[in-house]
Design a protein around this motif. Sequence first.
Motif, PDB file in Angstrom:
ATOM      1  N   GLU A  28       3.190  10.966   1.602  1.00 63.61           N
ATOM      2  CA  GLU A  28       3.171   9.749   2.425  1.00 63.61           C
ATOM      3  C   GLU A  28       2.171   9.853   3.558  1.00 63.61           C
ATOM      4  O   GLU A  28       1.466   8.888   3.878  1.00 63.61           O
ATOM      5  N   HIS A  29       2.082  11.041   4.173  1.00 65.90           N
ATOM      6  CA  HIS A  29       1.189  11.216   5.319  1.00 65.90           C
ATOM      7  C   HIS A  29       0.004  12.096   4.932  1.00 65.90           C
ATOM      8  O   HIS A  29       0.178  13.139   4.303  1.00 65.90           O
ATOM      9  N   LYS A  30      -1.174  11.681   5.343  1.00 63.63           N
ATOM     10  CA  LYS A  30      -2.375  12.466   5.049  1.00 63.63           C
ATOM     11  C   LYS A  30      -2.350  13.754   5.877  1.00 63.63           C
ATOM     12  O   LYS A  30      -1.984  13.746   7.054  1.00 63.63           O
ATOM     13  N   LEU A  61       4.299   0.737  -0.461  1.00 60.28           N
ATOM     14  CA  LEU A  61       3.790   1.310   0.787  1.00 60.28           C
ATOM     15  C   LEU A  61       2.715   0.454   1.430  1.00 60.28           C
ATOM     16  O   LEU A  61       2.105   0.853   2.425  1.00 60.28           O
ATOM     17  N   PHE A  75      -0.067   3.978   4.854  1.00 58.61           N
ATOM     18  CA  PHE A  75      -0.555   4.659   3.651  1.00 58.61           C
ATOM     19  C   PHE A  75      -1.805   3.950   3.114  1.00 58.61           C
ATOM     20  O   PHE A  75      -1.820   2.735   2.935  1.00 58.61           O
ATOM     21  N   TYR A 121      -5.632   9.337   0.365  1.00 54.50           N
ATOM     22  CA  TYR A 121      -4.382   9.982   0.733  1.00 54.50           C
ATOM     23  C   TYR A 121      -4.405  11.440   0.278  1.00 54.50           C
ATOM     24  O   TYR A 121      -5.299  11.866  -0.455  1.00 54.50           O
TER      25      TYR A 121
END
Length: 282
Positions: free
Chosen positions: A145-147, A206, A211, A216
């Motif tokens: 979900e998070h880079k 998302l 996102f 990503y």
Amino acid sequence: MAKQRLDKLLSHEGFGSRKDIKKLLRNSKVTVNGTRISDPSFGIDFENDSIAIDDKEISIHKHIYLMMNKIMHTVSTNKDGEHQTVFDLLADDMRTPYLEDKLHLVGRLDMDTEGLLIFTTDGELTHRLISPKSHIGKTYFCVLEHKETDERKKEIEKLFAEGIEVGPDDNEAGFKCEPADVKWATKSQIKEYTENSSIQEIYNKLESKSFNKDDYTAALLTIHEGKYHQVKRMFAAAGNKVVFLKRISIGKLELDKALKPGEYVFLDDESLEKLNWFILSL
């Protein structure tokens, strides 16, 4: 080797129930080594006998081995009162009375996980592959979900290599994972592993968040155990969240990249050798 009844074998091969086989023997020319057979209990030698129906030779499988690209929202079980199961995706000739008793899964995947799933009638192979002693690596493609920054990626690599502690999930207690290997997917790998997938559904979910579907972090994580929601729990313990998960290999056997979600193929001899390599090496 003990012989197997002709009707049982033909049912196994997808020609219908035992009742259907009796009709087949009456109405069609069924031969064994060139001799017409009408007795459903006639004994067949897997290794040496040749069977033909109306002069067309059929393949004889001692066991069946299938590879499926599991689709999201399907349950890894034979029957479920609420959801579609992976067995529902099989053609009718793979759902005969014989196969309903014998065909089973080698391990499972969560309902929202896609990717490599193996069906077989070979109980010995299944036992050896899922035994904790086998220590077979299973690799997953994970969209996060998070880079992650390069610095954070190194931290996660270290945590996983040392064996990360994960917290409890549902009724499952927390535990310390065995050492695992994580590599970071390249742009080309992301394209490769999302091509035949349901990733667009995740993008849509998302869309309102931060996102970026065009940029990503995705990982290739190899683990040697299979605890409940393990991959998701590992990344959660490392401070991120898995939003898409796809199993891409078991040992040396890789998911056929041409398979669309829900499709399956029979494993060929080369693929079976990749599985049997583990049996021979244990």
